[in-house]
Design a protein around this motif. Structure first.
Motif, PDB file in Angstrom:
ATOM      1  N   TYR A  16       0.846  -1.191   0.000  1.00 25.08           N
ATOM      2  CA  TYR A  16       0.000   0.000   0.000  1.00 25.08           C
ATOM      3  C   TYR A  16       0.878   1.236   0.000  1.00 25.08           C
ATOM      4  CZ  TYR A  16      -3.786  -3.051   1.569  1.00 25.08           C
ATOM      5  OH  TYR A  16      -4.712  -4.025   1.662  1.00 25.08           O
ATOM      6  N   ASP A  17       0.548   2.180  -0.834  1.00 26.67           N
ATOM      7  CA  ASP A  17       1.158   3.516  -0.733  1.00 26.67           C
ATOM      8  C   ASP A  17       0.267   4.360   0.151  1.00 26.67           C
ATOM      9  OD1 ASP A  17       3.411   3.364  -2.176  1.00 26.67           O
ATOM     10  OD2 ASP A  17       2.579   4.231  -4.016  1.00 26.67           O
ATOM     11  N   THR A  18       0.846   5.240   0.928  1.00 23.54           N
ATOM     12  CA  THR A  18       0.022   6.140   1.729  1.00 23.54           C
ATOM     13  C   THR A  18       0.198   7.576   1.243  1.00 23.54           C
ATOM     14  OG1 THR A  18       1.804   6.117   3.307  1.00 23.54           O
ATOM     15  CG2 THR A  18      -0.101   4.783   3.844  1.00 23.54           C
ATOM     16  N   ALA A  73     -11.726  10.300  -7.484  1.00 25.63           N
ATOM     17  CA  ALA A  73     -11.190  10.910  -6.259  1.00 25.63           C
ATOM     18  C   ALA A  73     -11.748  10.261  -4.993  1.00 25.63           C
ATOM     19  CB  ALA A  73     -11.521  12.398  -6.254  1.00 25.63           C
ATOM     20  N   THR A  74     -10.877   9.984  -4.052  1.00 29.96           N
ATOM     21  CA  THR A  74     -11.288   9.486  -2.736  1.00 29.96           C
ATOM     22  C   THR A  74     -10.212   9.828  -1.724  1.00 29.96           C
ATOM     23  OG1 THR A  74     -11.908   7.532  -1.443  1.00 29.96           O
ATOM     24  CG2 THR A  74     -10.250   7.187  -3.154  1.00 29.96           C
ATOM     25  N   GLY A  75     -10.641   9.977  -0.482  1.00 31.13           N
ATOM     26  CA  GLY A  75      -9.670  10.120   0.608  1.00 31.13           C
ATOM     27  C   GLY A  75      -9.431   8.789   1.292  1.00 31.13           C
ATOM     28  N   GLY A  76     -10.104   7.749   0.815  1.00 32.60           N
ATOM     29  CA  GLY A  76      -9.986   6.420   1.426  1.00 32.60           C
ATOM     30  C   GLY A  76      -8.973   5.562   0.704  1.00 32.60           C
ATOM     31  N   LEU A  77      -9.458   4.460   0.104  1.00 31.37           N
ATOM     32  CA  LEU A  77      -8.585   3.527  -0.604  1.00 31.37           C
ATOM     33  C   LEU A  77      -8.813   3.676  -2.103  1.00 31.37           C
ATOM     34  CD1 LEU A  77      -6.704   0.976  -0.728  1.00 31.37           C
ATOM     35  CD2 LEU A  77      -8.821  -0.376  -0.690  1.00 31.37           C
TER      36      LEU A  77
END
Ligand code: FAD
Length: 425
Positions: A16-18, A73-77
Protein backbone atom coordinates in the motif's frame (compact mmCIF):
# COMPACT_ATOMS: atom_id res chain seq x y z
CA UNK A 1 -14.09 -20.68 -23.96
CA UNK A 2 -12.39 -21.89 -20.84
CA UNK A 3 -13.07 -19.61 -17.92
CA UNK A 4 -10.98 -20.43 -14.88
CA UNK A 5 -12.91 -20.84 -11.61
CA UNK A 6 -12.62 -18.15 -8.98
CA UNK A 7 -10.19 -19.11 -6.23
CA UNK A 8 -10.27 -16.95 -3.17
CA UNK A 9 -7.14 -17.14 -1.12
CA UNK A 10 -6.40 -15.59 2.21
CA UNK A 11 -5.14 -12.03 1.89
CA UNK A 12 -1.62 -12.00 0.48
CA UNK A 13 0.80 -9.28 1.46
CA UNK A 14 -0.10 -6.18 -0.55
CA UNK A 15 2.02 -3.08 -0.97
CA UNK A 16 0.00 0.00 0.00
CA UNK A 17 1.16 3.52 -0.73
CA UNK A 18 0.02 6.14 1.73
CA UNK A 19 -0.96 9.70 0.75
CA UNK A 20 0.25 9.32 -2.83
CA UNK A 21 -1.31 12.13 -4.90
CA UNK A 22 -3.43 11.08 -7.88
CA UNK A 23 -4.17 13.27 -10.93
CA UNK A 24 -6.31 12.56 -13.97
CA UNK A 25 -5.21 12.88 -17.64
CA UNK A 26 -6.75 16.33 -17.98
CA UNK A 27 -5.04 17.63 -14.83
CA UNK A 28 -8.35 19.03 -13.54
CA UNK A 29 -8.99 16.34 -10.88
CA UNK A 30 -6.67 15.45 -8.05
CA UNK A 31 -6.94 13.42 -4.85
CA UNK A 32 -4.80 12.25 -1.98
CA UNK A 33 -6.11 8.82 -0.97
CA UNK A 34 -5.12 7.55 2.46
CA UNK A 35 -4.09 4.31 0.75
CA UNK A 36 -3.36 3.42 -2.86
CA UNK A 37 -2.95 -0.14 -4.01
CA UNK A 38 -2.09 -1.48 -7.48
CA UNK A 39 -3.11 -5.14 -7.40
CA UNK A 40 -1.37 -7.59 -9.71
CA UNK A 41 -4.21 -10.10 -9.66
CA UNK A 42 -7.78 -10.65 -8.47
CA UNK A 43 -6.71 -12.02 -5.10
CA UNK A 44 -4.91 -8.78 -4.27
CA UNK A 45 -7.91 -6.71 -5.41
CA UNK A 46 -10.25 -8.78 -3.24
CA UNK A 47 -7.92 -8.53 -0.26
CA UNK A 48 -7.71 -4.76 -0.69
CA UNK A 49 -11.50 -4.32 -0.72
CA UNK A 50 -11.91 -6.54 2.36
CA UNK A 51 -9.19 -4.52 4.11
CA UNK A 52 -11.15 -1.32 3.34
CA UNK A 53 -14.40 -2.83 4.62
CA UNK A 54 -12.71 -3.90 7.87
CA UNK A 55 -11.12 -0.49 8.34
CA UNK A 56 -14.20 1.56 7.37
CA UNK A 57 -12.52 3.15 4.35
CA UNK A 58 -14.32 4.35 1.25
CA UNK A 59 -13.08 2.70 -1.97
CA UNK A 60 -12.80 3.97 -5.53
CA UNK A 61 -11.25 2.37 -8.59
CA UNK A 62 -9.00 4.11 -11.09
CA UNK A 63 -8.78 3.01 -14.71
CA UNK A 64 -6.52 5.12 -16.90
CA UNK A 65 -7.73 8.42 -15.37
CA UNK A 66 -9.26 9.77 -18.61
CA UNK A 67 -12.46 11.06 -16.99
CA UNK A 68 -12.77 14.81 -16.49
CA UNK A 69 -15.33 14.45 -13.66
CA UNK A 70 -14.41 13.65 -10.02
CA UNK A 71 -15.27 9.96 -10.37
CA UNK A 72 -12.02 8.52 -9.10
CA UNK A 73 -11.19 10.91 -6.26
CA UNK A 74 -11.29 9.49 -2.74
CA UNK A 75 -9.67 10.12 0.61
CA UNK A 76 -9.99 6.42 1.43
CA UNK A 77 -8.58 3.53 -0.60
CA UNK A 78 -7.81 3.98 -4.29
CA UNK A 79 -7.49 0.77 -6.27
CA UNK A 80 -5.45 1.32 -9.43
CA UNK A 81 -6.44 -1.47 -11.82
CA UNK A 82 -3.66 -0.87 -14.35
CA UNK A 83 -1.64 -3.82 -13.04
CA UNK A 84 -4.35 -6.46 -13.51
CA UNK A 85 -4.80 -6.76 -17.25
CA UNK A 86 -5.10 -9.24 -20.09
CA UNK A 87 -7.55 -11.04 -22.34
CA UNK A 88 -8.67 -14.16 -20.46
CA UNK A 89 -10.68 -15.94 -23.15
CA UNK A 90 -12.38 -15.67 -26.54
CA UNK A 91 -15.29 -17.58 -28.05
CA UNK A 92 -15.47 -17.05 -31.80
CA UNK A 93 -18.76 -18.90 -32.28
CA UNK A 94 -20.54 -16.71 -29.70
CA UNK A 95 -18.42 -13.65 -30.55
CA UNK A 96 -17.43 -13.11 -26.96
CA UNK A 97 -14.27 -11.87 -25.26
CA UNK A 98 -13.39 -11.90 -21.59
CA UNK A 99 -10.79 -9.56 -20.13
CA UNK A 100 -9.37 -8.51 -16.79
CA UNK A 101 -10.95 -5.24 -15.64
CA UNK A 102 -7.85 -3.10 -16.11
CA UNK A 103 -7.13 -4.19 -19.70
CA UNK A 104 -6.61 -1.14 -21.92
CA UNK A 105 -8.78 -0.94 -25.04
CA UNK A 106 -5.71 -1.00 -27.30
CA UNK A 107 -4.76 -4.41 -25.89
CA UNK A 108 -7.83 -5.99 -27.50
CA UNK A 109 -6.75 -5.23 -31.09
CA UNK A 110 -4.03 -7.69 -32.18
CA UNK A 111 -4.93 -10.21 -29.51
CA UNK A 112 -8.56 -10.84 -30.47
CA UNK A 113 -7.91 -10.30 -34.21
CA UNK A 114 -5.75 -13.42 -33.98
CA UNK A 115 -8.93 -15.27 -32.94
CA UNK A 116 -10.98 -13.72 -35.79
CA UNK A 117 -12.68 -11.07 -33.64
CA UNK A 118 -12.75 -7.28 -33.22
CA UNK A 119 -14.51 -4.71 -31.04
CA UNK A 120 -17.67 -3.56 -32.83
CA UNK A 121 -16.70 0.08 -32.51
CA UNK A 122 -14.14 2.34 -30.84
CA UNK A 123 -13.94 5.96 -29.76
CA UNK A 124 -11.47 8.77 -30.34
CA UNK A 125 -8.71 7.13 -28.29
CA UNK A 126 -7.86 3.62 -27.13
CA UNK A 127 -5.96 4.41 -23.95
CA UNK A 128 -8.83 3.85 -21.50
CA UNK A 129 -9.16 0.70 -19.40
CA UNK A 130 -12.06 -1.43 -20.55
CA UNK A 131 -13.85 -1.10 -17.19
CA UNK A 132 -13.28 2.64 -16.99
CA UNK A 133 -14.77 2.95 -20.47
CA UNK A 134 -17.74 0.69 -19.60
CA UNK A 135 -18.40 2.52 -16.35
CA UNK A 136 -19.14 5.83 -18.08
CA UNK A 137 -20.86 4.68 -21.30
CA UNK A 138 -17.87 5.35 -23.56
CA UNK A 139 -18.71 5.18 -27.28
CA UNK A 140 -17.56 5.85 -30.80
CA UNK A 141 -19.84 6.97 -33.63
CA UNK A 142 -22.37 5.20 -35.83
CA UNK A 143 -26.16 5.22 -35.59
CA UNK A 144 -26.17 1.42 -35.89
CA UNK A 145 -23.50 0.93 -33.22
CA UNK A 146 -24.02 1.02 -29.46
CA UNK A 147 -21.65 2.18 -26.75
CA UNK A 148 -19.08 -0.25 -25.33
CA UNK A 149 -21.36 -0.55 -22.28
CA UNK A 150 -24.17 -1.89 -24.44
CA UNK A 151 -21.94 -4.89 -25.28
CA UNK A 152 -21.42 -5.98 -21.64
CA UNK A 153 -22.71 -9.54 -21.20
CA UNK A 154 -21.15 -10.73 -17.93
CA UNK A 155 -19.11 -9.36 -15.09
CA UNK A 156 -17.39 -10.71 -12.00
CA UNK A 157 -16.93 -8.18 -9.21
CA UNK A 158 -16.37 -7.77 -5.49
CA UNK A 159 -19.29 -5.96 -3.88
CA UNK A 160 -19.74 -3.90 -0.72
CA UNK A 161 -20.36 -7.03 1.38
CA UNK A 162 -16.88 -8.24 0.44
CA UNK A 163 -18.40 -11.03 -1.69
CA UNK A 164 -17.22 -11.98 -5.16
CA UNK A 165 -20.31 -12.29 -7.35
CA UNK A 166 -21.09 -12.74 -11.02
CA UNK A 167 -23.73 -10.95 -13.04
CA UNK A 168 -24.88 -13.10 -15.94
CA UNK A 169 -26.96 -12.44 -19.02
CA UNK A 170 -30.16 -13.82 -17.52
CA UNK A 171 -29.99 -11.34 -14.60
CA UNK A 172 -31.51 -8.51 -16.62
CA UNK A 173 -31.86 -5.94 -13.83
CA UNK A 174 -28.36 -6.37 -12.52
CA UNK A 175 -26.76 -6.45 -15.96
CA UNK A 176 -28.57 -3.31 -17.05
CA UNK A 177 -27.34 -1.60 -13.89
CA UNK A 178 -23.79 -2.87 -14.39
CA UNK A 179 -23.56 -1.57 -17.96
CA UNK A 180 -23.00 2.00 -16.77
CA UNK A 181 -22.32 1.94 -13.03
CA UNK A 182 -19.65 4.60 -12.35
CA UNK A 183 -17.83 2.23 -10.01
CA UNK A 184 -20.72 2.22 -7.53
CA UNK A 185 -21.65 -1.49 -7.56
CA UNK A 186 -18.19 -2.66 -6.55
CA UNK A 187 -14.80 -3.31 -8.08
CA UNK A 188 -15.03 -5.17 -11.39
CA UNK A 189 -12.50 -7.96 -11.71
CA UNK A 190 -13.32 -9.37 -15.15
CA UNK A 191 -15.80 -8.54 -17.90
CA UNK A 192 -17.25 -10.25 -20.99
CA UNK A 193 -18.19 -8.29 -24.09
CA UNK A 194 -20.01 -9.17 -27.26
CA UNK A 195 -17.74 -8.37 -30.20
CA UNK A 196 -17.81 -8.68 -34.00
CA UNK A 197 -16.14 -10.96 -36.50
CA UNK A 198 -12.89 -9.35 -37.57
CA UNK A 199 -13.47 -6.65 -40.22
CA UNK A 200 -11.54 -4.04 -42.13
CA UNK A 201 -12.42 -0.37 -42.41
CA UNK A 202 -12.12 2.10 -45.26
CA UNK A 203 -11.63 5.69 -44.11
CA UNK A 204 -12.91 8.73 -46.04
CA UNK A 205 -12.05 12.21 -44.72
CA UNK A 206 -13.64 15.30 -46.30
CA UNK A 207 -13.83 19.03 -45.51
CA UNK A 208 -17.30 20.29 -46.50
CA UNK A 209 -18.67 23.75 -45.75
CA UNK A 210 -21.35 23.95 -43.06
CA UNK A 211 -24.12 24.25 -45.66
CA UNK A 212 -22.85 21.10 -47.37
CA UNK A 213 -22.63 19.29 -44.02
CA UNK A 214 -26.22 20.22 -43.17
CA UNK A 215 -27.58 19.34 -46.60
CA UNK A 216 -26.48 15.67 -46.40
CA UNK A 217 -27.40 15.27 -42.71
CA UNK A 218 -29.69 12.22 -42.65
CA UNK A 219 -28.07 10.61 -45.67
CA UNK A 220 -24.66 10.60 -44.00
CA UNK A 221 -26.02 9.35 -40.67
CA UNK A 222 -27.92 6.48 -42.28
CA UNK A 223 -25.48 5.43 -45.00
CA UNK A 224 -22.17 5.14 -43.16
CA UNK A 225 -21.12 2.64 -40.56
CA UNK A 226 -19.31 5.42 -38.73
CA UNK A 227 -20.09 9.05 -39.51
CA UNK A 228 -18.86 11.94 -37.37
CA UNK A 229 -17.53 15.42 -37.85
CA UNK A 230 -15.76 18.27 -36.09
CA UNK A 231 -17.04 21.74 -36.99
CA UNK A 232 -14.40 24.47 -36.87
CA UNK A 233 -15.43 28.00 -35.95
CA UNK A 234 -11.96 29.56 -36.34
CA UNK A 235 -8.60 29.01 -37.99
CA UNK A 236 -7.22 28.01 -34.57
CA UNK A 237 -9.82 25.24 -34.16
CA UNK A 238 -8.38 22.29 -36.12
CA UNK A 239 -4.87 22.36 -34.57
CA UNK A 240 -6.39 22.32 -31.06
CA UNK A 241 -7.62 18.76 -31.75
CA UNK A 242 -4.60 17.89 -33.92
CA UNK A 243 -6.79 17.55 -37.04
CA UNK A 244 -4.93 17.22 -40.33
CA UNK A 245 -6.34 19.77 -42.82
CA UNK A 246 -5.62 20.55 -46.47
CA UNK A 247 -2.95 23.15 -47.27
CA UNK A 248 -4.23 26.63 -48.16
CA UNK A 249 -7.80 25.75 -47.20
CA UNK A 250 -9.51 27.86 -44.55
CA UNK A 251 -11.36 25.63 -42.07
CA UNK A 252 -13.59 28.45 -40.78
CA UNK A 253 -17.21 27.24 -40.87
CA UNK A 254 -16.13 23.91 -42.36
CA UNK A 255 -16.33 20.39 -40.98
CA UNK A 256 -13.65 17.72 -40.75
CA UNK A 257 -15.84 14.70 -41.50
CA UNK A 258 -14.93 11.07 -40.90
CA UNK A 259 -16.63 8.14 -42.60
CA UNK A 260 -15.48 4.60 -41.83
CA UNK A 261 -17.13 1.79 -43.74
CA UNK A 262 -16.54 -1.96 -43.51
CA UNK A 263 -14.55 -3.82 -46.12
CA UNK A 264 -15.30 -7.52 -46.03
CA UNK A 265 -12.47 -9.93 -45.46
CA UNK A 266 -13.30 -11.96 -48.58
CA UNK A 267 -12.66 -8.85 -50.69
CA UNK A 268 -8.95 -9.45 -50.04
CA UNK A 269 -8.24 -5.91 -48.86
CA UNK A 270 -4.89 -4.27 -49.13
CA UNK A 271 -3.69 -1.88 -46.49
CA UNK A 272 -3.52 1.81 -47.39
CA UNK A 273 -1.82 4.43 -45.24
CA UNK A 274 -2.84 7.40 -47.43
CA UNK A 275 -3.94 10.21 -45.10
CA UNK A 276 -7.71 10.60 -45.30
CA UNK A 277 -8.19 7.38 -47.26
CA UNK A 278 -6.67 4.71 -45.05
CA UNK A 279 -7.74 1.08 -45.30
CA UNK A 280 -6.75 -1.27 -42.52
CA UNK A 281 -7.86 -3.69 -39.83
CA UNK A 282 -10.69 -2.01 -37.89
CA UNK A 283 -8.77 -1.32 -34.71
CA UNK A 284 -5.86 0.28 -36.58
CA UNK A 285 -8.13 2.89 -38.17
CA UNK A 286 -9.26 4.32 -34.83
CA UNK A 287 -7.02 6.96 -33.24
CA UNK A 288 -4.65 6.14 -30.39
CA UNK A 289 -4.47 9.19 -28.13
CA UNK A 290 -4.14 12.95 -27.89
CA UNK A 291 -0.97 14.79 -26.94
CA UNK A 292 -2.58 18.19 -26.22
CA UNK A 293 -4.77 18.41 -23.11
CA UNK A 294 -8.29 19.88 -23.15
CA UNK A 295 -11.27 19.87 -20.78
CA UNK A 296 -14.35 18.46 -22.45
CA UNK A 297 -18.12 18.47 -22.03
CA UNK A 298 -20.27 16.08 -24.11
CA UNK A 299 -24.07 16.17 -24.12
CA UNK A 300 -26.51 13.85 -25.86
CA UNK A 301 -29.70 14.87 -27.61
CA UNK A 302 -32.26 12.70 -29.44
CA UNK A 303 -31.19 12.14 -33.04
CA UNK A 304 -34.38 13.80 -34.31
CA UNK A 305 -33.43 17.15 -32.75
CA UNK A 306 -29.81 17.10 -33.69
CA UNK A 307 -29.44 19.54 -36.58
CA UNK A 308 -31.25 22.38 -34.75
CA UNK A 309 -29.20 21.58 -31.63
CA UNK A 310 -25.88 21.85 -33.49
CA UNK A 311 -26.95 25.09 -35.19
CA UNK A 312 -28.07 26.56 -31.85
CA UNK A 313 -24.67 25.66 -30.38
CA UNK A 314 -22.86 27.28 -33.32
CA UNK A 315 -24.97 30.38 -32.78
CA UNK A 316 -24.12 30.43 -29.06
CA UNK A 317 -20.40 30.31 -29.87
CA UNK A 318 -20.65 33.04 -32.52
CA UNK A 319 -22.76 35.42 -30.46
CA UNK A 320 -21.55 34.94 -26.87
CA UNK A 321 -18.36 32.87 -26.80
CA UNK A 322 -16.29 33.70 -29.88
CA UNK A 323 -13.16 33.43 -27.69
CA UNK A 324 -13.79 29.64 -27.49
CA UNK A 325 -11.90 27.95 -30.33
CA UNK A 326 -12.19 24.18 -29.84
CA UNK A 327 -14.27 22.48 -32.58
CA UNK A 328 -17.72 21.05 -31.89
CA UNK A 329 -17.48 17.27 -32.26
CA UNK A 330 -20.69 15.58 -33.44
CA UNK A 331 -21.23 11.79 -33.29
CA UNK A 332 -24.06 9.28 -33.26
CA UNK A 333 -24.81 6.35 -30.92
CA UNK A 334 -27.45 3.62 -31.14
CA UNK A 335 -29.94 3.36 -28.28
CA UNK A 336 -29.62 0.68 -25.59
CA UNK A 337 -31.28 -0.23 -22.30
CA UNK A 338 -28.63 0.36 -19.63
CA UNK A 339 -30.36 2.03 -16.69
CA UNK A 340 -27.84 4.89 -16.50
CA UNK A 341 -26.84 4.79 -20.14
CA UNK A 342 -27.12 8.22 -21.76
CA UNK A 343 -28.44 6.30 -24.79
CA UNK A 344 -31.25 4.68 -22.82
CA UNK A 345 -34.00 4.00 -25.34
CA UNK A 346 -33.09 6.83 -27.66
CA UNK A 347 -30.93 6.97 -30.77
CA UNK A 348 -28.58 9.76 -29.95
CA UNK A 349 -26.52 12.57 -31.39
CA UNK A 350 -23.60 13.61 -29.23
CA UNK A 351 -22.28 17.17 -29.18
CA UNK A 352 -19.02 17.90 -27.48
CA UNK A 353 -17.07 21.09 -26.81
CA UNK A 354 -13.92 21.82 -24.84
CA UNK A 355 -12.31 24.57 -22.83
CA UNK A 356 -8.60 25.26 -22.73
CA UNK A 357 -6.92 24.16 -19.48
CA UNK A 358 -5.96 27.16 -17.37
CA UNK A 359 -8.61 29.45 -18.85
CA UNK A 360 -11.98 30.58 -17.47
CA UNK A 361 -14.18 28.31 -19.62
CA UNK A 362 -16.94 27.49 -17.12
CA UNK A 363 -19.30 30.33 -18.18
CA UNK A 364 -19.17 28.88 -21.71
CA UNK A 365 -19.80 25.30 -20.56
CA UNK A 366 -22.68 26.47 -18.34
CA UNK A 367 -24.29 28.20 -21.32
CA UNK A 368 -23.87 25.01 -23.36
CA UNK A 369 -25.50 23.06 -20.55
CA UNK A 370 -28.46 25.46 -20.43
CA UNK A 371 -28.84 25.40 -24.20
CA UNK A 372 -28.75 21.62 -24.53
CA UNK A 373 -31.07 21.12 -21.54
CA UNK A 374 -33.73 22.62 -23.79
CA UNK A 375 -33.03 19.72 -26.16
CA UNK A 376 -33.50 17.19 -23.31
CA UNK A 377 -29.74 16.67 -23.18
CA UNK A 378 -28.17 13.91 -21.14
CA UNK A 379 -24.44 14.07 -20.34
CA UNK A 380 -21.31 11.95 -20.63
CA UNK A 381 -20.61 10.71 -17.11
CA UNK A 382 -16.86 11.06 -17.62
CA UNK A 383 -16.91 14.58 -19.06
CA UNK A 384 -17.68 17.92 -17.44
CA UNK A 385 -21.41 18.37 -16.80
CA UNK A 386 -23.85 20.18 -14.52
CA UNK A 387 -26.43 17.48 -13.89
CA UNK A 388 -27.90 17.28 -10.41
CA UNK A 389 -29.84 14.49 -8.74
CA UNK A 390 -33.20 16.02 -9.65
CA UNK A 391 -32.19 16.48 -13.28
CA UNK A 392 -30.99 12.87 -13.44
CA UNK A 393 -34.29 11.62 -12.03
CA UNK A 394 -36.11 13.47 -14.81
CA UNK A 395 -33.75 12.32 -17.58
CA UNK A 396 -33.41 8.63 -16.68
CA UNK A 397 -36.73 6.71 -16.57
CA UNK A 398 -35.12 3.74 -14.75
CA UNK A 399 -33.10 5.79 -12.26
CA UNK A 400 -34.79 4.13 -9.29
CA UNK A 401 -34.18 0.67 -10.74
CA UNK A 402 -30.47 1.49 -10.86
CA UNK A 403 -30.53 2.72 -7.25
CA UNK A 404 -32.19 -0.50 -6.10
CA UNK A 405 -29.36 -2.59 -7.57
CA UNK A 406 -26.69 -0.20 -6.26
CA UNK A 407 -28.13 -0.43 -2.72
CA UNK A 408 -28.32 -4.21 -2.95
CA UNK A 409 -24.65 -4.45 -3.96
CA UNK A 410 -23.35 -1.75 -1.62
CA UNK A 411 -25.85 -1.01 1.18
CA UNK A 412 -23.34 0.98 3.23
CA UNK A 413 -22.09 3.06 0.31
CA UNK A 414 -18.43 2.17 0.62
CA UNK A 415 -18.00 2.64 -3.15
CA UNK A 416 -19.39 6.20 -3.12
CA UNK A 417 -17.31 9.38 -3.10
CA UNK A 418 -18.59 12.95 -2.71
CA UNK A 419 -19.43 13.24 -6.41
CA UNK A 420 -21.29 9.97 -6.79
CA UNK A 421 -22.99 10.24 -3.36
CA UNK A 422 -24.64 13.50 -4.37
CA UNK A 423 -25.96 11.87 -7.54
CA UNK A 424 -26.57 8.22 -6.68
CA UNK A 425 -26.79 7.61 -2.90
C1 FAD B 1 -8.44 12.35 -24.67
C2 FAD B 1 -9.76 11.70 -24.32
C3 FAD B 1 -10.53 11.13 -25.33
C4 FAD B 1 -11.75 10.52 -25.02
N1 FAD B 1 -12.49 9.99 -26.03
C5 FAD B 1 -13.72 9.48 -25.77
C6 FAD B 1 -14.54 8.96 -26.81
O1 FAD B 1 -14.16 8.93 -27.97
N2 FAD B 1 -15.77 8.50 -26.48
C7 FAD B 1 -16.24 8.54 -25.20
O2 FAD B 1 -17.38 8.16 -24.96
N3 FAD B 1 -15.47 8.99 -24.18
C8 FAD B 1 -14.23 9.45 -24.44
N4 FAD B 1 -13.45 9.92 -23.41
C9 FAD B 1 -13.92 9.74 -22.03
C10 FAD B 1 -13.40 8.42 -21.44
O3 FAD B 1 -13.59 7.35 -22.33
C11 FAD B 1 -14.14 8.08 -20.14
O4 FAD B 1 -14.00 9.12 -19.22
C12 FAD B 1 -13.67 6.76 -19.52
O5 FAD B 1 -14.45 6.49 -18.40
C13 FAD B 1 -12.21 6.80 -19.14
O6 FAD B 1 -11.76 5.48 -18.86
P1 FAD B 1 -10.59 5.27 -17.80
O7 FAD B 1 -10.06 3.90 -17.95
O8 FAD B 1 -9.63 6.38 -17.90
O9 FAD B 1 -11.42 5.35 -16.45
P2 FAD B 1 -11.29 6.35 -15.23
O10 FAD B 1 -11.52 7.73 -15.70
O11 FAD B 1 -10.05 6.07 -14.50
O12 FAD B 1 -12.55 5.86 -14.38
C14 FAD B 1 -13.85 6.01 -14.88
C15 FAD B 1 -14.83 5.30 -13.96
O13 FAD B 1 -14.62 3.90 -14.04
C16 FAD B 1 -14.53 3.37 -12.73
N5 FAD B 1 -13.74 2.16 -12.78
C17 FAD B 1 -12.54 1.98 -13.37
N6 FAD B 1 -12.11 0.71 -13.19
C18 FAD B 1 -13.07 0.09 -12.46
C19 FAD B 1 -13.21 -1.22 -11.93
N7 FAD B 1 -12.29 -2.17 -12.12
N8 FAD B 1 -14.34 -1.51 -11.22
C20 FAD B 1 -15.28 -0.58 -11.03
N9 FAD B 1 -15.19 0.67 -11.49
C21 FAD B 1 -14.09 1.00 -12.20
C22 FAD B 1 -13.93 4.50 -11.93
O14 FAD B 1 -14.14 4.35 -10.53
C23 FAD B 1 -14.68 5.68 -12.49
O15 FAD B 1 -15.94 5.77 -11.89
C24 FAD B 1 -12.22 10.50 -23.67
C25 FAD B 1 -11.45 11.09 -22.67
C26 FAD B 1 -10.22 11.68 -22.98
C27 FAD B 1 -9.40 12.31 -21.89
Amino acid sequence: MTIPPTHLTSAPGIAYDTYRPWTNWGGNQTATPAFTVRPRNDEETIAAVRFAIREGLAVRAAGSGHSFTPLVATGGLLIDLSGNTGITGTDKARRRVRAKAGTPIHAFGDRIWADGLALKNQGDIDKQSITGALSTGTHGSGIGLGSLSSELRWVRLINGHGDVVEICEDQFDRLRAAQVALGTLGIFLEVELEVAEAYWLQETITYPTWDETASTWDHDIDNNRHYSFLWCQAEESAPLYELPTPDSQSMVNRSYTKRYNAVHLNEAPTTSHTEGARRDRSYRIYPGGFMLPFHELEYYVPRENSLPAVEALQNLIRTRHSDQKYPIEVRWVQQDDGYLSPFYKRDTTSLSVSGAPGTHYFPYLRDVDALLSDFNGRAHWGKLHFLTRSRLEALYPEFDAFLAVRREFDPHGIFLNDHTRALLA
